[in-house]
Design an enzyme around this catalytic site. Structure first.
Site, PDB file in Angstrom:
ATOM      1  N   HIS A 142      43.005  32.159  37.504  1.00  0.00           N
ATOM      2  CA  HIS A 142      41.846  30.735  38.331  1.00  0.00           C
ATOM      3  C   HIS A 142      40.981  30.243  36.891  1.00  0.00           C
ATOM      4  O   HIS A 142      40.371  31.168  36.556  1.00  0.00           O
ATOM      5  CB  HIS A 142      41.323  30.877  39.431  1.00  0.00           C
ATOM      6  CG  HIS A 142      40.528  29.560  39.742  1.00  0.00           C
ATOM      7  ND1 HIS A 142      39.578  28.918  39.346  1.00  0.00           N
ATOM      8  CD2 HIS A 142      41.557  28.645  41.367  1.00  0.00           C
ATOM      9  CE1 HIS A 142      39.779  28.034  40.125  1.00  0.00           C
ATOM     10  NE2 HIS A 142      40.733  27.631  41.226  1.00  0.00           N
ATOM     11  N   HIS A 143      40.751  29.742  36.377  1.00  0.00           N
ATOM     12  CA  HIS A 143      40.122  29.091  35.363  1.00  0.00           C
ATOM     13  C   HIS A 143      38.541  29.252  35.583  1.00  0.00           C
ATOM     14  O   HIS A 143      38.234  29.642  34.087  1.00  0.00           O
ATOM     15  CB  HIS A 143      40.124  27.307  35.705  1.00  0.00           C
ATOM     16  CG  HIS A 143      40.226  27.295  33.916  1.00  0.00           C
ATOM     17  ND1 HIS A 143      38.826  27.615  33.113  1.00  0.00           N
ATOM     18  CD2 HIS A 143      40.718  27.006  32.349  1.00  0.00           C
ATOM     19  CE1 HIS A 143      38.932  27.123  31.951  1.00  0.00           C
ATOM     20  NE2 HIS A 143      39.700  26.268  30.886  1.00  0.00           N
ATOM     21  N   SER A 144      38.547  29.248  36.736  1.00  0.00           N
ATOM     22  CA  SER A 144      36.231  30.179  36.694  1.00  0.00           C
ATOM     23  C   SER A 144      36.802  31.392  36.478  1.00  0.00           C
ATOM     24  O   SER A 144      35.599  31.644  36.219  1.00  0.00           O
ATOM     25  CB  SER A 144      36.201  29.527  38.340  1.00  0.00           C
ATOM     26  OG  SER A 144      37.290  30.171  39.418  1.00  0.00           O
TER      27      SER A 144
END
EC number: 2.3.1.20
Length: 497
Positions: A142-144
Site C-alpha cells: 500500500h502506498h501509505s
C-alpha cells in the site's frame, strides 16, 4: 499491541483516504527469474520456506492503529504483535509451461484485490510454472506504508549482483532506507522520473506531487522576499507560453488541450496488466538518428500503440492524446547543479499516422515544455506546474459526475520513466530477467504506463481498468510493433520536416 506508534504523514494519509472499492492505492512490481543451471526442482519451494522462516522488520511489520476507521484523526502505524508471515508470503502456479501473457492473468487478478488494511498492507506472491523452469515474484504494497521510491530501493537491496550469493537478506528483512537529495536526481535518457523520485507508481506520484506543488505555490506566495519576483515570473511565463511565436514554443502543450477520451471515465475494481521489454541500445539508436531522447522514443511508440488500440475500439479521438510527465529540470537560479521536480504536458502524436512524424511531434512538445521550465527559477517552476495542473480538478469532477464539459481535458494519461539497476541481479542464484512496475489507476485515469530501466533494457508496465480497456495485452503488443515501424522508417523524413 506495541506502544510504539508512528503517525502517518499528510501524503500517506492522502493515499489512505483515497482507498475505495474501485480505487485501490497499492502499487507493485513483477520480476521474472531464470534459475541457475542444475538448480534443484524444488528451488522455489526452498525460497518460499526460507521466506516464511525469516524475521520481519519495520515497516513490513506495521499495521494501522485504527483499521476500522481509515479517517481516524490519530491514525498511526503500530507493530502488529500478531503478525502472520504465512498470510503475506504466498505461492501459486501457472499451468506449465506458462508464457508472459498467461503470467499477466494472475497478476491482473491479484492487483484487482484490495490489501487487508487490518494487517500490515503488503503481500509477496511466488509464481511457478513459467516455461523453461522459470518463476516470477509479484509484490504489492500500500502506498501509505511504502512509497514507490522507497519500496523499489528496498527491493533492489534485497537482490545481489553475485549469482553465488545465498545469504543476501530478503526485502522484508531490510528496514526503511534513508533518502538523499541525490537519489531523487537520477534519471535516464532525458530526465523523466516518477514524480518525486518514486518508481512504482507513476499516476500516484503525480497526484501526490500535486499536493506538494500546491504547497510550493503557498510557499512562494507566502514569502515576502520572493513572492513578488516569483509571481511576476509565473505570470510572465504563462503569458509567454501563449504569445511565443518561435518554432520551439509553438509546440508547448497547454492545460486544456486533451481530447475527451475513453481513458478519462469512471473505473471499476478490475485491472488488467501487460508488459513489454526492449533493449535500451535499440531506443538509443533511434533517438540518435532523429535527435530525440530515449523518453521521446518511448512516448512515440506508446502513442503509436494507443493509436491502433483505440482505433480498433472505435474510440480514437481526432486530436492527439496528451500525457502528463514528471520531470527533473535545472532552474535558471540554481548555480550548484541542483534540480527541481515538476510536471509537464506533452503530445503522444496519436493523431499522426507516420511513425517518424509522430516522434517529431512528441520531441517538439517535450523540448518546448522543458525549455519553458528552464527559463524559470525554482519557485516559479513549482507555481507554474501547479497552475498547469489546476484544471485537472474540473476534469476529475466531470468524470465523477458523468457530465462532459464543453472544453478539453488537462491530460489523458500519465507515463513515468525511472532508472533501475544497471547490473544484472540475482536472488539465490536465479537471474532476474526484468523488473516491471505495476502502478495504479484512478477515476479519469483508466490507463497508466510506467517504465523502468534494468541491465540494458527498458521495461514497460501497462496497468488499466479491465472493464474500460478490454484486451490491454494488445496495446502492449502494438507498442512493440510501433517500435518496429519506427526502426524501419526512412530516416530522411527527419524531425525537421
Amino acid at each position: 499491541m506495541s506502544q510504539t506508534a508512528r503517525r502517518l504523514g499528510p501524503q500517506d494519509m492522502f493515499f489512505l483516504y483515497s482507498e475505495s472499492s474501485t480505487t485501490m492505492m497499492h502499487v507493485g512490481a513483477l520480476m521474472p527469474f531464470t534459475p541457475p543451471s542444475g538448480a534443484p526442482p524444488d528451488l522455489l519451494r526452498q525460497l518460499v520456506d526460507e521466506s516464511k522462516a525469516s524475521e520481519v522488520v519495520e515497516p513490513w511489520s506495521l499495521r494501522l492503529s485504527h483499521p476500522e476507521l481509515l479517517y481516524h484523526p490519530t491514525q498511526s502505524w503500530v507493530v502488529d504483535d500478531n503478525f502472520d508471515l504465512d498470510y503475506h508470503v504466498r505461492r501459486s502456479a501457472l499451468a506449465s509451461p506458462g508464457d508472459e501473457r498467461e503470467l499477466g492473468i494472475p497478476v491482473s487478478r491479484l492487483h484487482s484485490h484490495a490489501l487487508d488494511l487490518r494487517r500490515p498492507p503488503w503481500e509477496v506472491h511466488f509464481i511457478e510454472g513459467l516455461e523453461g523452469g522459470r518463476f516470477a515474484i509479484y509484490i504489492k504494497m500500500h502506498h501509505s506504508l511504502i512509497d514507490g521510491y522507497t519500496g523499489q530501493k528496498m527491493l533492489a537491496r534485497s537482490l545481489s549482483t553475485d549469482p553465488h550469493d545465498t545469504t543476501h537478506p530478503l526485502f522484508f528483512n531490510i528496514p526503511t532506507p534513508g533518502r538523499s537529495p541525490a537519489d531523487t536526481q537520477d534519471s535516464v535518457g532525458g530526465g523523466l522520473i516518477a514524480g518525486a523520485g518514486n518508481v512504482l507508481d507513476g499516476l500516484g506520484d503525480v497526484v501526490r506531487g500535486l499536493g506538494g506543488l500546491v504547497s510550493g505555490v503557498g510557499s512562494v506566495l507566502g514569502s515576502v522576499a520572493g513572492a513578488g519576483r516569483s509571481t511576476f515570473e509565473l505570470t510572465k511565463a504563462l503569458v509567454n507560453a501563449q504569445l511565443r511565436s518561435d518554432h520551439e514554443y509553438r509546440n508547448l502543450v497547454g492545460s486544456v488541450q486533451a481530447p475527451h477520451c475513453i481513458l478519462n471515465t469512471r473505473i471499476s475494481r478490475n485491472r488488467r496488466f501487460a508488459t513489454q521489454q526492449y533493449p535500451l541500445d535499440r531506443l538509443k539508436a533511434i533517438g540518435a538518428q532523429y535527435d530525440a531522447t530515449i523518453n521521446d522514443v518511448a512516448l512515440a511508440i506508446i502513442g503509436g500503440g494507443l493509436r491502433r488500440f483505440l482505433d480498433e475500439l472505435g474510440e480514437l479521438p481526432n486530436k492527439s492524446l496528451i500525457v502528463v510527465l514528471p520531470v527533473n529540470v535545472r532552474p535558471k537560479d540554481d548555480e550548484g547543479g541542483g534540480n527541481a521536480v515538476a510536471t509537464i504536458l506533452a503530445t503522444l502524436g496519436t493523431d499522426v499516422a507516420d511513425p517518424v512524424q509522430r516522434l517529431a511531434a512528441v520531441t517538439a512538445s517535450t523540448r518546448a515544455a522543458k525549455a519553458q521550465l528552464r527559463s524559470m527559477d525554482k519557485d516559479a517552476i513549482l507555481a507554474y506546474s501547479a497552475a498547469l495542473m489546476a484544471p485537472y480538478g474540473v476534469q476529475l469532477a466531470s468524470t465523477l459526475s458523468g457530465v462532459k464539459p464543453p472544453w478539453p481535458y488537462t491530460f489523458n494519461l500519465c507515463v513515468s520513466n525511472v532508472p533501475g539497476p544497471e547490473d544484472v541481479l540475482y536472488v539465490r542464484g536465479s537471474r532476474m530477467e526484468a523488473s516491471y512496475p505495476v502502478s495504479l489507476v484512478a477515476h479519469s485515469q483508466a490507463l497508466n504506463v510506467t517504465l523502468q530501466s534494468y541491465a540494458g533494457t527498458l521495461n514497460f508496465g501497462f496497468i488499466g481498468c479491465r472493464d474500460t480497456l478490454p484486451h490491454l495485452q494488445r496495446l502492449a503488443v502494438y507498442t512493440g510493433e510501433a517500435l518496429d515501424q519506427l526502426a524501419a522508417a526512412d530516416g530522411a523524413a527527419g524531425l525537421g520536416s
